[in-house]
Design a protein around this motif. Sequence first.
Motif, PDB file in Angstrom:
ATOM      1  N   LYS A  33       0.840  -1.188   0.000  1.00 22.74           N
ATOM      2  CA  LYS A  33       0.000   0.000   0.000  1.00 22.74           C
ATOM      3  C   LYS A  33       0.880   1.245   0.000  1.00 22.74           C
ATOM      4  CE  LYS A  33      -4.036  -1.919   2.450  1.00 22.74           C
ATOM      5  NZ  LYS A  33      -4.918  -1.800   3.648  1.00 22.74           N
ATOM      6  N   THR A  34       0.359   2.301  -0.586  1.00 27.02           N
ATOM      7  CA  THR A  34       1.034   3.594  -0.569  1.00 27.02           C
ATOM      8  C   THR A  34       0.448   4.439   0.555  1.00 27.02           C
ATOM      9  OG1 THR A  34       1.440   3.530  -2.963  1.00 27.02           O
ATOM     10  CG2 THR A  34       1.579   5.673  -1.874  1.00 27.02           C
ATOM     11  N   VAL A  35       1.311   4.923   1.428  1.00 27.16           N
ATOM     12  CA  VAL A  35       0.899   5.734   2.567  1.00 27.16           C
ATOM     13  C   VAL A  35       1.244   7.194   2.288  1.00 27.16           C
ATOM     14  CG1 VAL A  35       1.175   6.117   5.035  1.00 27.16           C
ATOM     15  CG2 VAL A  35       1.228   3.794   4.119  1.00 27.16           C
ATOM     16  N   ASN A  36       0.282   8.083   2.511  1.00 26.57           N
ATOM     17  CA  ASN A  36       0.473   9.498   2.226  1.00 26.57           C
ATOM     18  C   ASN A  36       0.343  10.334   3.500  1.00 26.57           C
ATOM     19  OD1 ASN A  36       0.481   9.881  -0.921  1.00 26.57           O
ATOM     20  ND2 ASN A  36      -1.118   8.363  -0.499  1.00 26.57           N
ATOM     21  N   PHE A  37       1.255  11.293   3.648  1.00 28.03           N
ATOM     22  CA  PHE A  37       1.172  12.284   4.710  1.00 28.03           C
ATOM     23  C   PHE A  37       1.172  13.683   4.088  1.00 28.03           C
ATOM     24  CE2 PHE A  37       3.281   8.659   6.747  1.00 28.03           C
ATOM     25  CZ  PHE A  37       2.530   8.519   7.898  1.00 28.03           C
ATOM     26  N   LYS A  38       0.535  14.618   4.764  1.00 26.40           N
ATOM     27  CA  LYS A  38       0.502  16.009   4.318  1.00 26.40           C
ATOM     28  C   LYS A  38       1.318  16.871   5.274  1.00 26.40           C
ATOM     29  CE  LYS A  38      -2.550  15.059   1.067  1.00 26.40           C
ATOM     30  NZ  LYS A  38      -2.193  15.069  -0.374  1.00 26.40           N
ATOM     31  N   ILE A  39       2.173  17.713   4.714  1.00 20.48           N
ATOM     32  CA  ILE A  39       2.950  18.656   5.514  1.00 20.48           C
ATOM     33  C   ILE A  39       2.565  20.074   5.114  1.00 20.48           C
ATOM     34  CG2 ILE A  39       5.245  19.516   6.103  1.00 20.48           C
ATOM     35  CD1 ILE A  39       6.379  16.784   5.535  1.00 20.48           C
ATOM     36  N   GLN A  40       2.157  20.866   6.120  1.00 16.54           N
ATOM     37  CA  GLN A  40       1.827  22.268   5.919  1.00 16.54           C
ATOM     38  C   GLN A  40       2.687  23.131   6.834  1.00 16.54           C
ATOM     39  OE1 GLN A  40      -2.436  21.964   6.760  1.00 16.54           O
ATOM     40  NE2 GLN A  40      -2.870  22.165   4.566  1.00 16.54           N
ATOM     41  N   ALA A  41       2.605  24.431   6.625  1.00 20.24           N
ATOM     42  CA  ALA A  41       3.429  25.355   7.417  1.00 20.24           C
ATOM     43  C   ALA A  41       3.179  25.197   8.912  1.00 20.24           C
ATOM     44  CB  ALA A  41       3.155  26.790   6.974  1.00 20.24           C
ATOM     45  N   VAL A  42       1.940  24.902   9.294  1.00 14.43           N
ATOM     46  CA  VAL A  42       1.609  24.763  10.710  1.00 14.43           C
ATOM     47  C   VAL A  42       2.384  23.609  11.350  1.00 14.43           C
ATOM     48  CG1 VAL A  42      -0.367  23.236  10.284  1.00 14.43           C
ATOM     49  CG2 VAL A  42      -0.312  24.676  12.344  1.00 14.43           C
ATOM     50  N   ASP A  43       2.761  22.603  10.551  1.00 17.19           N
ATOM     51  CA  ASP A  43       3.512  21.472  11.096  1.00 17.19           C
ATOM     52  C   ASP A  43       4.953  21.832  11.435  1.00 17.19           C
ATOM     53  OD1 ASP A  43       1.369  19.569  10.749  1.00 17.19           O
ATOM     54  OD2 ASP A  43       1.771  19.678   8.595  1.00 17.19           O
ATOM     55  N   LEU A  44       5.406  22.983  10.985  1.00 15.82           N
ATOM     56  CA  LEU A  44       6.792  23.396  11.207  1.00 15.82           C
ATOM     57  C   LEU A  44       6.918  24.425  12.334  1.00 15.82           C
ATOM     58  CD1 LEU A  44       7.843  23.862   7.461  1.00 15.82           C
ATOM     59  CD2 LEU A  44       7.746  21.759   8.806  1.00 15.82           C
ATOM     60  N   LYS A  45       5.805  24.774  12.949  1.00 20.38           N
ATOM     61  CA  LYS A  45       5.836  25.798  13.998  1.00 20.38           C
ATOM     62  C   LYS A  45       6.554  25.303  15.246  1.00 20.38           C
ATOM     63  CE  LYS A  45       1.846  28.770  13.104  1.00 20.38           C
ATOM     64  NZ  LYS A  45       0.577  29.289  13.670  1.00 20.38           N
ATOM     65  N   PHE A  46       7.195  26.227  15.944  1.00 22.15           N
ATOM     66  CA  PHE A  46       7.792  25.930  17.240  1.00 22.15           C
ATOM     67  C   PHE A  46       7.751  27.186  18.104  1.00 22.15           C
ATOM     68  CE2 PHE A  46      11.278  27.471  14.629  1.00 22.15           C
ATOM     69  CZ  PHE A  46      12.013  28.273  15.481  1.00 22.15           C
ATOM     70  N   PHE A  47       7.885  26.997  19.393  1.00 20.04           N
ATOM     71  CA  PHE A  47       7.846  28.110  20.342  1.00 20.04           C
ATOM     72  C   PHE A  47       9.251  28.650  20.529  1.00 20.04           C
ATOM     73  CE2 PHE A  47       7.500  29.932  24.681  1.00 20.04           C
ATOM     74  CZ  PHE A  47       6.461  30.833  24.436  1.00 20.04           C
ATOM     75  N   ASN A  48       9.474  29.907  20.241  1.00 18.62           N
ATOM     76  CA  ASN A  48      10.821  30.488  20.292  1.00 18.62           C
ATOM     77  C   ASN A  48      11.132  31.172  21.614  1.00 18.62           C
ATOM     78  OD1 ASN A  48       9.378  32.881  20.206  1.00 18.62           O
ATOM     79  ND2 ASN A  48      10.300  33.628  18.304  1.00 18.62           N
ATOM     80  N   GLY A  49      10.276  30.948  22.624  1.00 19.38           N
ATOM     81  CA  GLY A  49      10.467  31.587  23.919  1.00 19.38           C
ATOM     82  C   GLY A  49       9.505  32.724  24.148  1.00 19.38           C
ATOM     83  N   GLU A  50       8.935  33.252  23.049  1.00 16.99           N
ATOM     84  CA  GLU A  50       7.968  34.340  23.154  1.00 16.99           C
ATOM     85  C   GLU A  50       6.657  34.007  22.458  1.00 16.99           C
ATOM     86  OE1 GLU A  50       9.835  37.790  21.582  1.00 16.99           O
ATOM     87  OE2 GLU A  50      11.262  37.998  23.254  1.00 16.99           O
ATOM     88  N   LYS A  51       6.756  33.342  21.320  1.00 19.98           N
ATOM     89  CA  LYS A  51       5.559  33.012  20.547  1.00 19.98           C
ATOM     90  C   LYS A  51       5.871  31.859  19.599  1.00 19.98           C
ATOM     91  CE  LYS A  51       6.740  36.469  17.048  1.00 19.98           C
ATOM     92  NZ  LYS A  51       6.264  37.662  16.290  1.00 19.98           N
ATOM     93  N   TYR A  52       4.813  31.314  18.981  1.00 16.88           N
ATOM     94  CA  TYR A  52       4.977  30.254  18.002  1.00 16.88           C
ATOM     95  C   TYR A  52       5.297  30.864  16.641  1.00 16.88           C
ATOM     96  CZ  TYR A  52       3.374  26.638  21.175  1.00 16.88           C
ATOM     97  OH  TYR A  52       3.282  25.751  22.220  1.00 16.88           O
TER      98      TYR A  52
END
Length: 283
Positions: free
Chosen positions: A238-257
């Motif tokens: 089977k072929t497995v598919n995942f979706k990557i969007q900008a929201v998946d790359l967010k991180f908290f930098n100490g002040e905001k995401y």
Amino acid sequence: LTAAQSSDAILFFAGEEAILSGEANSRGIIDLPGIQTELIQELKKTGKPLIIIVMAGRPLAIQQELEMADAVLYAWHPGTMAGPALADLIFGDCSPTGKLPVTFVKGSGQIPLYHYHKNTGRPASKSDVIHIDDIPRNSKQLSLGFKSMHLDYGIEPLFPFGFGLSYTKFQYANLTLSDKVLDLNSTISVSADVQNIGNFETDEIIQLYIRDRVGSITRPVKELKGFEKIRLKPGEMKTVNFKIQAVDLKFFNGEKYVTEPGEFDVWIGPNAAEGLHAEFTFE
């Protein structure tokens, strides 16, 4: 031991009592308590197939026992239907499909060790590792260099996060990205083919990991971003598919995401230590 010598196979139930784990119940040495290891050594001498079922509330350091066993089933501290469930797995009525939710270390001296750790200033590779028993006599103190590793444990855990075997084998191939560039308004589809190349119909949990190579603050070497469970018959693919969007790359930098531009690695695989690899850029 007498009963074991007259048996076709040995099922050894090892582990720790519930009172030994949980909140306010820590242990400094996380091996099998008591004389369990010594008993396993004696059982190994019988030459009979040795299956160890571990019932414990934490990841125990079982490297020595693993080397003596023909199979290990980690049961944790299961509930009231544990008996029938374990019997189904041990006798092959069902195949194990679970994946580890934690990293298993080789010993307490390797703690902390987890898949999403930050990179060190002197990361070691497999080629850098030299075991303590292999160091030449009279070596100068600085001759091994300055890489981050244990001379006895090396750089790898006993089992990585997401690890788990079954009664079949799976093959991963053909990792494909729909695009090499991602922005705030787009989506990248990441896919791979997974095939059951064994003889048992069962499930596999496919995992998606990414790495942000450079950030305004240090980023983990690998982060779990998705997983999917599929069932495959022998020979089926089977072929497995995942979706990557900008929201998946967010991180908290100490002040905001935030989501910062840069280069990213992506893996699809069976656990945090293995997988097919590709790269993409976020702009």
